[in-house]
Design a protein around this motif. Structure first.
Motif, PDB file in Angstrom:
ATOM      1  N   ARG A   2       0.834  -1.176   0.000  1.00 28.20           N
ATOM      2  CA  ARG A   2       0.000   0.000   0.000  1.00 28.20           C
ATOM      3  C   ARG A   2       0.878   1.237   0.000  1.00 28.20           C
ATOM      4  N   ASP A  58      -7.836  -0.855  -0.500  1.00 31.88           N
ATOM      5  CA  ASP A  58      -6.538  -0.274  -0.883  1.00 31.88           C
ATOM      6  C   ASP A  58      -6.708   1.133  -1.456  1.00 31.88           C
ATOM      7  N   ALA A  61      -7.252   3.404   1.486  1.00 33.65           N
ATOM      8  CA  ALA A  61      -5.989   3.633   2.187  1.00 33.65           C
ATOM      9  C   ALA A  61      -5.118   4.622   1.421  1.00 33.65           C
ATOM     10  N   SER A 105       1.359   5.407   6.676  1.00 31.16           N
ATOM     11  CA  SER A 105       0.903   4.356   5.768  1.00 31.16           C
ATOM     12  C   SER A 105       0.749   3.027   6.501  1.00 31.16           C
ATOM     13  N   ILE A 108      -2.341   3.351   9.003  1.00 30.14           N
ATOM     14  CA  ILE A 108      -3.657   3.372   8.376  1.00 30.14           C
ATOM     15  C   ILE A 108      -4.001   2.027   7.765  1.00 30.14           C
ATOM     16  N   ASN A 109      -3.007   1.326   7.232  1.00 28.58           N
ATOM     17  CA  ASN A 109      -3.268  -0.006   6.690  1.00 28.58           C
ATOM     18  C   ASN A 109      -3.603  -1.002   7.787  1.00 28.58           C
ATOM     19  N   LEU A 112      -7.259  -0.171   8.925  1.00 26.02           N
ATOM     20  CA  LEU A 112      -8.284  -0.646   7.991  1.00 26.02           C
ATOM     21  C   LEU A 112      -8.351  -2.162   7.963  1.00 26.02           C
TER      22      LEU A 112
END
Length: 278
Positions: A2, A58, A61, A105, A108-109, A112
């Motif tokens: 991602r 994705d 994100a 990054s 947040i991944n 989620l």
């Protein structure tokens, strides 16, 4: 994997790199990067309907990281503008900014993943941190290079074009053309914009101060919300309270022109750097 790039909402730096921040370009970048990452990450020979949900998450994100990246660029454009100290700005962008985007990054991944997949996609996986994150870092650095390259091309173009030769102003009821090289100050007062030439004549202009700022070169400095000044109109300056700089102007008989103005603490360093360049 991602990864995301940049959307910049407020125009702090004009130039070709602005296209990267506007729709539909930002949408195409987001979809392209997400699709590329998806193709690299997953084996699509055994595609299932679940892969569609992976792709949508994705995209979400990527969009959220874009917003975070944009915030970082916005801060950098205020604290370390490209036009003031290019080396300093590049250093910050390739270090602190890059690191903050990579960390965001990852967070947040993971968030989620926990919300939509109960942590089954990432689960702090070894592959994600040793492969996907490293590749994301490489793409971020590559995008930095594209962004800065476009800025340099834009700056070169502006330098070659130069300032306009003449601008239209008003002297009473009459229109007049003033050579832009003769302009030493532009300021606003009571909703009007005034242009001062090298002979200390004051004219009214229909342009706003913001429009003038887009036209002028580094010969001018935006001191505050009301003033664009050149070194020709500065008599002296001194440090003031709270980190500000008080600048004394050569009014030379212009009654409504302030005898002194203040440069804010956030712009004080840029102001001193600008003076050294002169």
């Amino acid at each position: 994997m991602r990864l995301s790039f940049l959307r910049y909402k407020k125009k702090d730096v004009s130039g070709a790199q602005e296209l990267l921040f506007k729709w539909p370009y930002i949408g195409l970048i987001t979809i392209s990067i997400t699709t590329l990452n998806f193709l690299i990450t997953y084996n699509l020979r055994n595609t299932t309907v679940q892969y569609l949900s992976f792709y949508v998450i994705d995209l979400v994100a990527t969009y959220l990281i874009i917003e975070f990246y944009a915030f970082g660029i916005h801060v950098l454009n205020k604290r370390a503008p490209l036009g003031d100290n290019f080396v300093k700005r590049v250093t910050y962008q390739f270090t602190a900014h890059t690191l903050s985007v990579v960390i965001f990054s990852i967070l947040i991944n993971e968030l989620l993943d926990a919300i939509f997949f109960q942590g089954e996609r990432l689960s702090l996986s070894f592959d994600f941190y040793t492969q996907d994150t490293v590749v994301a870092l490489v793409f971020i650095l590559l995008f930095h290079c594209i962004y800065l390259g476009l800025y340099l091309l834009s700056a070169k173009s502006v330098f070659l074009e130069g300032e306009p030769k003449k601008i239209k102003v008003f002297q009473g009821m009459a229109h007049k053309l003033v050579g832009f090289n003769d302009v030493i100050c532009v300021y606003t007062q009571l909703g009007n914009t005034y242009v001062v030439d090298s002979n200390y004549n004051s004219f009214v202009s229909e342009k706003t101060l913001g429009e003038f700022e887009e036209l002028v070169s580094q010969r001018f400095f935006r001191a505050n919300r009301q003033f664009l000044v050149t070194m020709a109109i500065i008599d002296s300056y001194k440090s003031a309270g709270n980190g500000k700089v008080e600048v004394f102007l050569k009014a030379n008989g212009i009654g409504d022109l302030n005898k002194s103005i203040y440069v804010s603490r956030s712009k004080a360093s840029s102001f001193r750097s600008w003076l050294k360049k002169g």
